[in-house]
Structure formats: structure tokens, C-alpha cells
Motif scaffolding. Sequence first.
Motif, short mmCIF file in Angstrom:
data_model
loop_
_atom_site.label_atom_id
_atom_site.label_comp_id
_atom_site.label_asym_id
_atom_site.label_seq_id
_atom_site.Cartn_x
_atom_site.Cartn_y
_atom_site.Cartn_z
N PHE A 150 -42.07 -9.91 36.49
CA PHE A 150 -40.75 -9.47 37.00
C PHE A 150 -40.87 -8.70 38.31
CE2 PHE A 150 -37.11 -6.37 36.75
CZ PHE A 150 -36.12 -7.30 37.04
N GLU A 151 -41.92 -7.89 38.39
CA GLU A 151 -42.13 -7.09 39.61
C GLU A 151 -42.13 -7.97 40.87
OE1 GLU A 151 -42.32 -3.77 40.26
OE2 GLU A 151 -41.44 -3.83 38.25
N LYS A 152 -42.65 -9.19 40.72
CA LYS A 152 -42.77 -10.09 41.87
C LYS A 152 -41.47 -10.84 42.17
CE LYS A 152 -47.30 -11.21 40.25
NZ LYS A 152 -47.86 -12.34 39.56
N ALA A 153 -40.45 -10.64 41.33
CA ALA A 153 -39.19 -11.38 41.52
C ALA A 153 -38.49 -10.91 42.80
CB ALA A 153 -38.28 -11.16 40.32
N SER A 154 -37.59 -11.77 43.34
CA SER A 154 -36.86 -11.42 44.57
C SER A 154 -35.83 -10.34 44.26
CB SER A 154 -36.16 -12.66 45.11
OG SER A 154 -35.10 -13.00 44.23
N GLU A 155 -35.31 -9.69 45.31
CA GLU A 155 -34.30 -8.64 45.13
C GLU A 155 -33.08 -9.22 44.42
OE1 GLU A 155 -34.77 -5.43 45.45
OE2 GLU A 155 -36.80 -6.04 46.00
N MET A 156 -32.74 -10.44 44.84
CA MET A 156 -31.58 -11.13 44.25
C MET A 156 -31.79 -11.33 42.74
SD MET A 156 -28.73 -12.51 44.90
CE MET A 156 -27.62 -13.80 44.41
N GLN A 157 -33.00 -11.81 42.39
CA GLN A 157 -33.29 -12.04 40.97
C GLN A 157 -33.23 -10.72 40.20
OE1 GLN A 157 -37.08 -14.03 41.59
NE2 GLN A 157 -36.34 -15.80 40.44
N LYS A 158 -33.74 -9.66 40.82
CA LYS A 158 -33.75 -8.37 40.12
C LYS A 158 -32.32 -7.88 39.91
CE LYS A 158 -38.30 -6.76 41.33
NZ LYS A 158 -39.13 -6.08 42.31
N ALA A 159 -31.47 -8.08 40.93
CA ALA A 159 -30.10 -7.57 40.86
C ALA A 159 -29.27 -8.31 39.80
CB ALA A 159 -29.42 -7.70 42.22
N THR A 160 -29.63 -9.57 39.55
CA THR A 160 -28.82 -10.34 38.60
C THR A 160 -29.53 -10.52 37.24
OG1 THR A 160 -29.73 -12.35 39.54
CG2 THR A 160 -27.57 -11.67 40.37
N ALA A 161 -30.61 -9.78 37.04
CA ALA A 161 -31.37 -9.93 35.79
C ALA A 161 -30.53 -9.48 34.59
CB ALA A 161 -32.66 -9.11 35.87
N VAL A 162 -30.81 -10.08 33.44
CA VAL A 162 -30.09 -9.74 32.20
C VAL A 162 -31.10 -9.17 31.21
CG1 VAL A 162 -28.72 -10.68 30.29
CG2 VAL A 162 -28.44 -11.60 32.60
N ASN A 163 -30.86 -7.95 30.73
CA ASN A 163 -31.76 -7.39 29.71
C ASN A 163 -31.14 -7.57 28.32
OD1 ASN A 163 -29.91 -5.35 29.25
ND2 ASN A 163 -30.99 -3.86 30.54
#
Length: 482
Positions: free
Chosen positions: A239-252
Motif C-alpha cells: 500500500f505504501e507504494k500506491a499512488s496518491e490517488m489510490q491512497k485517497a480513494t482507498a476503502v478500509n
Amino acid sequence: MEKIIDENKQGEALTLEANAQNTKKLFIESYGCQMNFSDSEVVASILSKEGYNTTQNLEDADLVLVNTCSIREKAELTVRKRLEKYQAVKRKKNPRMKVGVLGCMAERLKSKFLEEEKIVDLVVGPDAYKDIPNLLSEVEEGRNAVNVILSKEETYGDISPVRLQSNGVTAFVSITRGCDNMCTFCVVPFTRGRERSRDPQSILEEVNDLAQKGYKEVTLLGQNVDSYLWYGGGLKKDFEKASEMQKATAVNFAQLMAMVAQAQPKMRVRFSTSNPQDMTLDVVETMANHKNICNYIHLPVQSGSDRILELMNRQHTRAEYMKLIDDIRRIIPDIAISQDIITGFPTETEKDHQDTLDLMNYAKYDYGFMFYYSERPGTMAARKMEDDIPLEVKKRRLAEVIALQHELSHYNTKRFVGKTVEVLIEKESKKSDQEWSGRTEQNTVAVFPKEDYNIGDYVMVTITECTTSTLRGKAVGYSTNN
Ligand code: 5AD
Ligand code: SF4
């Protein structure tokens, strides 16, 4: 780790509605955790497209599949016995039958299975079920076939499982596969691989489809649901390597559960299993904020001793666990909590055991799943620690843990007597065809006279008496949830 399911269901052959065009017969049975039972529904769905209908009769089967569990030695011995039974049926009554082993034992033993068990034609690990049609063609050409390659992506999110064991009211939906926790006693990280999460859209589609078919309760399933994380695919550890966009739209997990609860407000939502080291309070707050998320958490502790928790690599202390219980009860006072406990882990002393009993008294668990330690080949505990607690001691400690749990369970069921609670009717009571059986939102079984109510109704039931595990009462009307 996920809860082992109802002993009565272990090994039950599963049936699904027949497809008239299908001519071949599949006998499929499952052992172990709920994930295996769910996986068998995926396998039946894959095979339905290959011309197979399910049968409950071994003697009729063209293909016999057994979905196996490796969690304890006993689970494996049960499967070995089943293979003997298949052998006898094949020899005497059904020589054309082919036999396949699925699940955790397949992954653990791989092609060794073919050498050890002559009856086996096919060995398929938990991430390779989509390959079964290819493997079957190999078998038909007279070769044994094995695929036990663990995948980093497979979640079967694109396969709509056929509900084999269904009462038409409650269903299980897988949300994660695998586990990254590496508890030292546990074989699951080896048999089910790295943890990966399923696309929330496909989860929602499955839940909406269940609602449309009349289901009233869904359990979100995973070895470690609290660590659910979707950011467009990929492993949690990346997850750390994910893009800013991916991080912003991630679902926990808390967000996923809220999405499911909002999508179907008339459906009860449950989940299993939580692990204390990964459970966060936003999950508990989400439960509190949604009436249809049931007030019940399965929260395995395994041991109450700090020294043993560390040897187990559970990554939390006794004090942290107690604080988590306090926080949960503060946010949701009428929560039910259940446990998994292992007795006789290597080096466990009477003092460690006493710590477990003390912690149980503190947590006042509603119920639990209790086991004595079973060394599993390949795990860190098996490699680094001697299995040094004599079997009688393991069993005596287990008996003490079970006896205490009975007391605590009874204490908890007694609290319901005199109260009126919502029950979702699931089936006829095993003991009487005049009574319904259902569960409260705390997951406690309640039975009551049928009157004019039906399976799938939410009913208000006034509880008049109880045993350690069952409430008994009388319905006083429909719940507003219908
Ligand atoms: N021995 C005994 N019990 C085990 N469990 C997992 N591995 C083992 C083992 N090697 C128990 C844990 C887990 C539950 C599903 O099975 O309590 O939470
Ligand atoms: Fe559960 Fe630990 Fe096994 Fe993961 S490694 S499945 S958390 S017991």
C-alpha cells in the motif's frame, strides 16, 4: 483466524438446484472453517458450467471433491478417514468415480498426496479453483493433476457462488483471502498465502443480489477482516507504494462495512474474524452508527499470558487486549464477544494457564471456540519450539477453560431472561417441529413456538428461560425491521 463452523455441518454433502442440461454428478463436502464452505460454493459454480450437478450420493458421483482443513492434526485425520470411505465405495460400487482434494491440506501436502493416497486423482489448492476444468481434462486423459500455486490476486470476486448450504436467510460473502499475521502456531499463512482484499464493488453486487433473492443476513468473511484494504488491487503490504490517488480513494474495513450496511439497511450485517492487533475503534464506531450491523464480535485471544502471547507472535499484550474490550463495551454496552483459546502451547505453565482463566473472567465472553495445541508442520512454533506440554495436561487445561466458558455463557444468556429481543427466524428447531430457531443480534440462538411466523421474519421475542447457549421464549409480534 476464522471461526470453525458448526460441528453438525462438517462433512455434510452439499446440493444445489440442478441444471437440466447437466449430465455429470459432483459430490462435494467441506471440513474446517466457513471460508472452505464458501469456497465450495465457488467450486460448484465453476463446475456447474462444466456440466456437473451436485449429488448427495457417493455411489452416483462422477467426481468427488473434499475441501480440507489443516488447522489441527485431528482435522487432517478426519479427511484421511473420508478418503478411505471413498476408496471403499469406488472399489465396490462406483469404479469410474474420480477423487479430488481441495483446500488447505492440498496446499500443505501438494503432490505428496498422490503418493500417500492412491485414491486421489486431483489436488487443488485454495487459489487454483478456476483451473479445475483444465485439471479435470488431464484426469480424463488418465493423468493425475495438481495445481497448488498460491496467487497474490485471486479473490474469486468475479464468480457468483452457488448457495449450496443455504437456508435462504443467511449467507457468507468473502471479502479477504489469506493472512499476513504469522501467528507461530498457525498453518493458514502457508496454506492460504498473502492477504488480499476483494473489490468493494463486487462485494456490494453480491450483497445486493442476495438481498434481491430474499436473504436477510450477510456475514463478511475473512481470516482477518479488520485488515481489509482496497486501493485498486494489490497486496496490503504494498500500500505504501500506491499512488496518491489510490491512497485517497482507498476503502478500509470500517468503510466497507458502512457501505454494505447502507446499501441494504434491512439486512443484518455480521463479520468474522477480527484479530485484536488489527481491530481499530473506527470499526466499533461504525457498528454503533449502523443499527443493522449486529452487536457481536468474534475476537480470538488464544492466551491470557503476556509471555505466551509473545511466543505466539500475537503482537498485542494482555493489557492492550483488556483495553480493547473496555473500549468496545464503552462504545457498545450490549455487545456480545466470543473468543478462540488454545491451551498447552509450548512452555505454558500453570501460571500462564491461570492468566488465561483470569482474562476470560475479565472479558466475560458470551461463548468461545477452544482447542488444545496441535503442532503443525512447517510453522514457526514447530520449527523453533518443542511441543513439551503432555497431552493430559493440555486436555485438563482445555477442560478447565471450557468449564469456565460454560459458566460465563450461562451468566450471559441469563441476562436476556425477561427481555424482549429481535430474532431473525432461520429454520425449524432441531428439537421440535412446533418451534422456530433463529438468532438474536448478539448471535445467541433463540427458540420459540412457530405460531403464524415464517422463516426469514424478524420477530420480537420475550425470553422466558435459557440454557448455557440457547434462549427460549414467546414471540410478541413482528419487528419494525420487516
Ligand atoms: N493448534 C490448536 N489450535 C489452533 N488454532 C489455529 N492453529 C492451531 C493449532 N496449531 C485455533 C486458533 C484459531 C482457531 C481457528 O483455531 O484458536 O483462532
Ligand atoms: Fe488467524 Fe493468526 Fe492464523 Fe492469521 S496466522 S489465520 S491471525 S491464527
